[in-house]
Design a protein around this motif. Structure first.
Motif, PDB file in Angstrom:
ATOM      1  N   ALA A   1      88.214  23.107  22.518  1.00 26.69           N
ATOM      2  CA  ALA A   1      86.997  23.777  22.066  1.00 26.69           C
ATOM      3  C   ALA A   1      86.185  22.860  21.162  1.00 26.69           C
ATOM      4  O   ALA A   1      86.739  22.132  20.324  1.00 26.69           O
ATOM      5  CB  ALA A   1      87.366  25.059  21.315  1.00 26.69           C
TER       6      ALA A   1
ATOM      7  N   VAL B   1      81.596  22.453  16.995  1.00 30.74           N
ATOM      8  CA  VAL B   1      80.272  22.907  16.564  1.00 30.74           C
ATOM      9  C   VAL B   1      79.509  23.389  17.801  1.00 30.74           C
ATOM     10  O   VAL B   1      79.791  22.964  18.927  1.00 30.74           O
ATOM     11  CB  VAL B   1      79.505  21.750  15.868  1.00 30.74           C
ATOM     12  N   LYS B   2      78.585  24.290  17.599  1.00 31.43           N
ATOM     13  CA  LYS B   2      77.786  24.782  18.719  1.00 31.43           C
ATOM     14  C   LYS B   2      76.806  23.700  19.172  1.00 31.43           C
ATOM     15  O   LYS B   2      76.271  22.948  18.368  1.00 31.43           O
ATOM     16  CB  LYS B   2      77.017  26.033  18.306  1.00 31.43           C
ATOM     17  N   VAL B   3      76.589  23.667  20.476  1.00 28.00           N
ATOM     18  CA  VAL B   3      75.623  22.729  21.034  1.00 28.00           C
ATOM     19  C   VAL B   3      74.634  23.495  21.893  1.00 28.00           C
ATOM     20  O   VAL B   3      74.904  24.621  22.318  1.00 28.00           O
ATOM     21  CB  VAL B   3      76.320  21.628  21.875  1.00 28.00           C
ATOM     22  N   ARG B   4      73.508  22.878  22.121  1.00 33.87           N
ATOM     23  CA  ARG B   4      72.493  23.499  22.976  1.00 33.87           C
ATOM     24  C   ARG B   4      72.108  22.526  24.085  1.00 33.87           C
ATOM     25  O   ARG B   4      71.990  21.322  23.857  1.00 33.87           O
ATOM     26  CB  ARG B   4      71.261  23.913  22.166  1.00 33.87           C
ATOM     27  N   ASP B   5      71.938  23.075  25.270  1.00 35.91           N
ATOM     28  CA  ASP B   5      71.599  22.259  26.432  1.00 35.91           C
ATOM     29  C   ASP B   5      70.125  21.866  26.355  1.00 35.91           C
ATOM     30  O   ASP B   5      69.243  22.718  26.240  1.00 35.91           O
ATOM     31  CB  ASP B   5      71.871  23.060  27.709  1.00 35.91           C
TER      32      ASP B   5
ATOM     33  N   LEU C   1      73.128  19.062  18.916  1.00 38.17           N
ATOM     34  CA  LEU C   1      73.854  19.907  17.976  1.00 38.17           C
ATOM     35  C   LEU C   1      73.006  21.111  17.602  1.00 38.17           C
ATOM     36  O   LEU C   1      71.820  20.975  17.306  1.00 38.17           O
ATOM     37  CB  LEU C   1      74.216  19.125  16.706  1.00 38.17           C
ATOM     38  N   ASP C   2      73.615  22.274  17.611  1.00 38.70           N
ATOM     39  CA  ASP C   2      72.911  23.500  17.240  1.00 38.70           C
ATOM     40  C   ASP C   2      73.022  23.714  15.732  1.00 38.70           C
ATOM     41  O   ASP C   2      73.649  24.650  15.241  1.00 38.70           O
ATOM     42  CB  ASP C   2      73.512  24.693  17.994  1.00 38.70           C
TER      43      ASP C   2
END
Length: 343
Positions: A310, A313-317, A335-336
């Motif tokens: 996992a 950290v959250k990511v955005r496309d 990186l989100d």
């Protein structure tokens, strides 16, 4: 186990084994072939290896590291040698090797001075080797010694480019000497994260550091991505000290890519191990694009797909972005993280 501690313990083991071998070599060279003499030589080697290695790794490379790092290479070597000599002399004078090995001490101490000279020369050479390894990088030094990249090879690698944001403006504001000191301090902080996540510093280029991982090592626990996040954390922890000393808070941007690179030795007068290939070029172009992306970080889909755990950290496309040198562009994520957290 903590990666920094693991690295130090591994080095301590290597130093201790090498010292034990050196102790045996000394007694054999002096014609002392009895089991008791060899046992004393091993005892001296292990005792000196643990004592000197422990002092070096946990004191000289610990609390004293900033001060020693401010000295020239020669001055650093002399200070270390003086400290080691202060440890070696009493150990040899009181014949602690014989005491540890339960061998009757030699009341004449006929090999005392020879032992001191041998031990100091051994330590100076060992420190010279470690100093050279520190200059060119421990892994690069090992690769040169083993000849791993004497002939070029192709390897799958993660490549992380990290850049100091706004370094041109910082240079104008601080001046040449101060910006150099700031970059040095910043890179030393960033290197802590590289050690923690078992990366390899490939090179420092101006205000940029390039870090790599082999495919298997980098895929573990998203190490390259965690490394970049840890770099930002290190800078945040040192923010107060950096602001007091330089009046600024350095920020970093970065890019991550993965793929096949050609690794090999190159050059003659100053030989180096270099990485070539499209992956290096694409990672550099992504780092340029990260300057205009919220979060200050871009990772290729090719790199992110290698991770099996996992993400930390959250990511955005961000879809497919055009980059110089590629007609079809490259699929990336960012990186989100709000800009406020990366400032």
């Amino acid at each position: 186990m903590n990666a920094r501690l693991e690295r130090k313990l591994r080095l301590l083991a290597v130093v201790t084994v090498a010292s034990a071998i050196g102790g045996v070599a000394f007694v054999v060279a002096n014609g002392l072939m009895s089991p008791s003499a060899i046992a004393a030589g091993i005892a001296y080697g292990v005792f000196l290896g643990v004592a000197l290695g422990g002092i070096s790794l946990f004191v000289l490379e610990g609390p004293m590291r900033p001060w020693l790092g401010s000295l020239s290479f020669t001055a650093n070597l002399l200070v270390r040698t003086a400290i080691y000599a202060a440890i070696i002399v009493p150990i040899l004078y009181f014949q602690l090797g014989e005491i540890i090995a339960r061998v009757p001490p030699d009341p004449s101490r006929k090999t005392f001075w020879i032992s001191i000279v041998y031990s100091v020369v051994f330590v100076v050479l060992a420190n010279l080797v470690l100093g050279i390894a520190n200059i060119i990088g421990p892994r690069a030094f090992l690769n040169f010694v083993t000849g791993r990249y004497h002939l070029p090879v192709e390897e799958n690698r993660f490549v992380l480019f990290v850049d100091i944001a706004g370094s041109t403006g910082l240079a104008e504001r601080l001046g040449g000497i101060a910006i150099h000191r700031l970059l040095d301090r910043t890179f030393r902080l960033l290197t802590l994260a590289v050690v923690d996540y078992r990366g390899e510093v490939l090179n420092y280029v101006g205000d940029e550091v390039i870090v790599t991982w082999r495919e298997r090592s980098g895929a573990v626990d998203c190490r390259p991505l965690r490394c970049f996040i840890a770099m930002r954390d290190e800078l945040s922890l040192a923010a107060g000290q950096l602001e007091r000393e330089f009046g600024v808070l350095p920020r970093i941007r970065g890019s991550l890519h993965f793929g096949a690179v050609i690794v090999g030795e190159i050059g003659d007068i100053k030989r180096a191990i270099v990485f070539n290939g499209d992956v290096m070029n694409a990672a550099a172009r992504l780092e340029e694009l990260s300057r205009s992306v919220e979060g200050g970080f871009l990772a290729s889909r090719a790199g992110m797909e290698q991770f099996r755990s996992a993400l930390p950290v959250k990511v955005r496309d961000l879809g497919r972005l055009p980059i110089r040198g590629r007609v079809e562009g490259i699929d990336v994520v960012g990186l989100d993280i709000p800009t406020a957290q990366t400032a």
